[in-house]
Design an enzyme around this catalytic site. Structure first.
Site, PDB file in Angstrom:
ATOM      1  N   HIS A 245      13.766 -31.014  -9.528  1.00 55.50           N
ATOM      2  CA  HIS A 245      13.427 -31.915  -8.789  1.00 55.50           C
ATOM      3  C   HIS A 245      15.052 -32.717  -7.739  1.00 55.50           C
ATOM      4  O   HIS A 245      16.235 -32.216  -9.009  1.00 55.50           O
ATOM      5  CB  HIS A 245      12.855 -33.426  -9.270  1.00 55.50           C
ATOM      6  CG  HIS A 245      12.387 -34.606  -8.294  1.00 55.50           C
ATOM      7  ND1 HIS A 245      13.112 -34.776  -7.853  1.00 55.50           N
ATOM      8  CD2 HIS A 245      11.119 -33.780  -7.241  1.00 55.50           C
ATOM      9  CE1 HIS A 245      12.031 -35.327  -6.226  1.00 55.50           C
ATOM     10  NE2 HIS A 245      11.076 -34.691  -5.970  1.00 55.50           N
ATOM     11  N   GLU A 304       4.132 -30.852  -8.854  1.00 60.07           N
ATOM     12  CA  GLU A 304       3.851 -29.711  -7.783  1.00 60.07           C
ATOM     13  C   GLU A 304       3.095 -29.407  -9.428  1.00 60.07           C
ATOM     14  O   GLU A 304       1.753 -28.670  -9.322  1.00 60.07           O
ATOM     15  CB  GLU A 304       4.484 -28.698  -7.447  1.00 60.07           C
ATOM     16  CG  GLU A 304       5.470 -29.836  -6.056  1.00 60.07           C
ATOM     17  CD  GLU A 304       4.535 -30.353  -4.777  1.00 60.07           C
ATOM     18  OE1 GLU A 304       3.215 -30.244  -5.104  1.00 60.07           O
ATOM     19  OE2 GLU A 304       4.577 -30.397  -3.620  1.00 60.07           O
TER      20      GLU A 304
END
Ligand code: ACO
Length: 362
Positions: A245, A304
């Protein structure tokens, strides 16, 4: 420059992403206080409170969003054959572009409701199926699933989608929210700001990753294949989808909120426990391999990964996952757009010219 990392471009009361602690705060509540505990309509009220005049009372939000879904459905008539052949996100964006622009509560509520109506219609049009009209009496998440499948969802399914929509409602100054704020800062109106947001969301580096997570799970097929498959992917130079991330240096808290939602859903499902077992085995193998291969770079599960498992279990086709993301995040775009108008000014940064100097006249 490096993608404006660490540049503070806005002051906000809406949400805070602490990448070192792995904490997401939304208007004074941690994500744990909200996801799986309140309905999307309540989360919308929390985010929009004080941002727009005429916001309905919390207890009226559900009915007002229901009315707004019914209003938005009239726009689905514009979904013709040409549009039906396009990717669902393009369809949703095209239908959103037809909505009136402005800054008032009617524009805001209709905009807020529209992706929940347009996304199921776009998915069904791609399958050659007619759209299903909203039922304004239902909750937002339950009605979205009903418009997708034609039958009211089980309470556990509606609760799982509610948990998802609340989990992704806002997330600091991500790319789509920044795009929405820049557009709002020109006083263009909420619909224009949301269109900027959805366009930025489309890219695979932002909202487009969960589809490839499904490809990865399908490619691996069974838990015992995970390590060899993942090692081979990294040997080829691929990135593991659903990991890493830009801000979080520890586990993305949204991954845990969504994993909990998937677990609740799995209790009432015949197929999901097997898929979840595969996903958990892939996650464990991936974390182990990434730690070994990239000891200096903390790479953890991001939002996700379990988004993909959850939305697949709810029956959304994986090429339409980004539309479902937009259905939740649109509230964040509207709230940030209003905050920008109320407390900001025109966003107009500078650039540093590194091109050639003007030629001297002979
Ligand atoms: N798999 C393998 N290696 C990775 C991964 C990954 N998922 N993510 C980062 N790395 C490695 C990079 O190869 C790089 O290694 P190197 O220094 O040896 O070249 C190092 O970690 C740093 O990579 P950056 O791209 O600089 O990391 P950044 O934090 O900017 O990237 C991103 C974040 C784009 C999300 C990245 O982790 C990625 O591509 N992940 C996979 C796609 C994904 O899951 N996207 C969804 C993100 S969540 C969201 O946007 C809503």
């Amino acid at each position: 420059m490096d993608g404006l990392r660490d540049v503070v471009a806005a002051e906000t009361v809406l949400s805070d992403v602490d990448g070192q602690a792995g904490r997401l705060i939304i208007r004074g509540f941690t994500l744990d206080d909200l996801a799986g505990r309140i309905a999307y309509e309540s989360a919308c009220h929390l985010l929009l409170d004080g941002m727009i005049e005429g916001l309905p009372e919390p207890r009226r939000m559900r009915a007002r969003l229901g009315e707004a879904r019914a209003w938005a459905f009239a726009e689905v008539a514009a979904l013709d054959k040409d549009l039906a052949g396009r990717p669902p996100l393009d369809v949703v964006r095209a239908l959103m572009a037809r909505l009136p622009d402005g800054d008032d509560i009617d524009v805001a509520l209709r905009l807020l409701a529209s992706p929940a109506v347009f996304a199921p219609a776009a998915i069904r049009a791609g399958q050659g199926l007619a759209p299903i009209a909203p039922d304004p009496a239902l909750g937002h998440a339950a009605d979205m699933l009903r418009m997708l499948k034609g039958t009211p969802p089980a309470p556990a399914e509606a609760a799982a989608l509610d948990a998802y929509l609340v989990t992704i409602i806002d997330h600091g100054l991500n790319a789509s929210t920044f795009a929405a704020r820049v557009t709002a800062s020109t006083l263009a109106g909420l619909t224009s700001a949301a269109l900027a947001g959805i366009s930025a969301l489309k890219g695979p580096l932002h909202g487009g990753a969960p589809g490839p997570v499904i490809d990865m799970l399908d490619g691996i097929g069974a838990p015992e294949n995970a390590t060899a498959w993942l090692e081979a992917a990294l040997d080829r130079g691929d990135r593991l989808m659903g990991f890493g991330h830009g801000v979080y240096r520890v586990r993305d808290p949204r991954a845990d909120a969504l994993k909990a939602a998937v677990r609740s859903l799995a209790e009432a499902s015949a197929e999901l426990p097997g898929r979840l077992e595969l996903a958990e085995a892939v996650e464990a193998a991936a974390l182990d391999i990434l730690k070994r291969r990239k000891p200096d770079r903390p790479l953890n599960t991001n939002v996700e990964f379990y988004t993909a498992v959850l939305l697949e279990a709810l029956g959304f086709p994986h090429h339409a996952f980004t539309c479902v993301f937009a259905t939740g995040r649109i509230c964040g775009w509207i709230a940030h757009a209003r905050e920008q108008v109320l407390s900001g000014r025109l966003i107009r940064p500078s650039s540093h010219y590194v091109g050639p100097a003007p030629r001297q006249a002979a």
